[in-house]
Design a protein around this motif. Structure first.
Motif, short mmCIF file in Angstrom:
data_model
loop_
_atom_site.label_atom_id
_atom_site.label_comp_id
_atom_site.label_asym_id
_atom_site.label_seq_id
_atom_site.Cartn_x
_atom_site.Cartn_y
_atom_site.Cartn_z
N ARG A 1 1.25 -1.04 -0.12
CA ARG A 1 0.08 0.29 0.07
C ARG A 1 0.84 1.15 -0.14
O ARG A 1 1.12 2.34 -0.78
N GLN A 2 1.95 1.10 0.88
CA GLN A 2 2.84 2.53 0.74
C GLN A 2 3.34 2.71 -0.87
O GLN A 2 3.77 3.42 -1.04
N GLN A 3 4.16 1.58 -1.00
CA GLN A 3 4.93 1.74 -2.55
C GLN A 3 3.53 2.01 -3.56
O GLN A 3 4.10 2.64 -4.37
N GLY A 4 1.96 1.91 -3.62
CA GLY A 4 1.80 2.37 -4.14
C GLY A 4 1.73 3.37 -3.91
O GLY A 4 0.91 4.51 -5.09
N ALA A 5 1.32 3.86 -3.30
CA ALA A 5 0.76 5.48 -2.19
C ALA A 5 2.53 6.49 -3.29
O ALA A 5 1.78 7.65 -3.60
N PHE A 6 3.25 5.24 -2.84
CA PHE A 6 4.33 6.46 -3.65
C PHE A 6 4.14 6.74 -4.81
O PHE A 6 5.18 7.55 -5.61
N CYS B 1 2.07 11.62 -10.33
CA CYS B 1 1.47 12.44 -10.83
C CYS B 1 2.50 13.69 -10.75
O CYS B 1 2.38 14.69 -11.96
N ARG B 2 3.71 14.06 -10.24
CA ARG B 2 4.54 14.82 -10.53
C ARG B 2 5.03 14.51 -11.98
O ARG B 2 5.57 15.55 -12.25
N TYR B 3 5.27 13.77 -12.27
CA TYR B 3 5.85 13.40 -13.74
C TYR B 3 4.54 13.51 -14.91
O TYR B 3 4.63 13.96 -15.32
N ALA C 1 -0.20 3.44 -15.94
CA ALA C 1 1.58 4.16 -16.06
C ALA C 1 2.15 3.12 -14.36
O ALA C 1 1.73 2.53 -13.98
N GLU C 2 3.06 2.71 -14.91
CA GLU C 2 4.10 2.22 -14.48
C GLU C 2 5.25 2.39 -13.37
O GLU C 2 5.70 3.42 -14.77
N VAL C 3 5.38 2.82 -12.70
CA VAL C 3 6.28 2.88 -12.07
C VAL C 3 7.95 1.41 -11.39
O VAL C 3 6.74 0.42 -10.71
N VAL C 4 8.37 1.20 -12.05
CA VAL C 4 9.63 0.00 -11.64
C VAL C 4 10.50 1.01 -11.10
O VAL C 4 11.08 2.08 -10.68
N ILE C 5 10.23 0.42 -9.38
CA ILE C 5 11.29 0.78 -8.43
C ILE C 5 12.28 0.39 -8.22
O ILE C 5 12.88 -1.13 -8.27
N HIS C 6 14.02 0.89 -8.11
CA HIS C 6 15.01 0.11 -8.41
C HIS C 6 15.77 0.59 -7.06
O HIS C 6 15.99 1.62 -6.90
N ARG C 7 16.07 -0.11 -6.31
CA ARG C 7 16.38 0.18 -5.04
C ARG C 7 18.07 -0.33 -4.80
O ARG C 7 17.71 -1.61 -5.39
N HIS C 8 18.88 0.48 -4.32
CA HIS C 8 20.39 -0.29 -4.59
C HIS C 8 20.87 0.89 -3.42
O HIS C 8 21.60 2.19 -3.18
N GLU C 9 21.50 0.02 -2.17
CA GLU C 9 22.37 0.13 -1.58
C GLU C 9 21.65 2.00 -0.38
O GLU C 9 22.23 3.58 -0.83
N GLY C 10 20.05 2.06 -0.33
CA GLY C 10 19.93 3.17 -0.16
C GLY C 10 19.45 3.85 -1.12
O GLY C 10 18.31 5.00 -0.81
N GLU C 11 19.44 3.99 -2.32
CA GLU C 11 18.77 5.21 -3.23
C GLU C 11 17.87 4.02 -4.13
O GLU C 11 17.77 2.95 -4.23
N GLU C 12 17.09 5.02 -4.39
CA GLU C 12 15.70 4.76 -5.02
C GLU C 12 16.11 5.72 -6.63
O GLU C 12 16.69 6.78 -6.23
#
Length: 134
Positions: A5-10, A16-18, A102-113
């Motif tokens: 749910r948090q990931q979806g809201a994010f 929206c920003r895009y 709209a699709e969002v693929v989130i890349h997380r690596h060493e604390g960076e997104e």
């Protein structure tokens, strides 16, 4: 690790920003109507876009789940159509409606997104069969 749910809201905030960067005006978010939810409603030129947002983290999506947009099933598309029609009944407009994904693929690596955003305008099209079932 955020919940689904948090990931979806994010992801909705990121989209929206895009969209705003692309010249869209956000009209509403998280509209519950007609037994369904519309994630984002945005105007752009002559269109009023009803946007379904799907997100995945990069690591497992390709192997297990596929691209986020593929999670928009026929049932979800039908629910989007009903919700958009109900919204338009309650909020008449001269703008031409369309259903987007709209699709969002989130890349997380060493604390960076990092995010990959793909917007599919007019991705949900009403078929003759859907029209005849009304």
């Amino acid at each position: 690790m955020p919940t689904t749910r948090q990931q979806g809201a994010f992801a909705e905030k990121v989209v929206c920003r895009y969209l705003e960067e692309q010249g869209y005006a956000i009209v509403a978010q998280n509209v519950y109507i007609g037994g369904g939810e519309i994630d984002i409603i945005a105007s752009h030129g002559e269109y009023l876009a009803f946007v379904e947002v799907k997100s995945r983290t990069a690591a497992p999506y390709s192997a297990k789940y596929g691209r986020p947009a593929l999670a928009v099933t026929a049932k979800k598309k039908a629910m989007m159509l009903v919700a958009a029609r109900e919204y338009l009944r309650a909020n008449p407009t001269h703008l031409r409606p369309r259903l987007d994904i709209a699709e969002v693929v989130i890349h997380r690596h060493e604390g960076e997104e990092r995010f990959d955003i793909r917007h599919f305008p007019n991705a949900v099209i009403q078929t003759r069969r859907e029209t005849n079932n009304e």
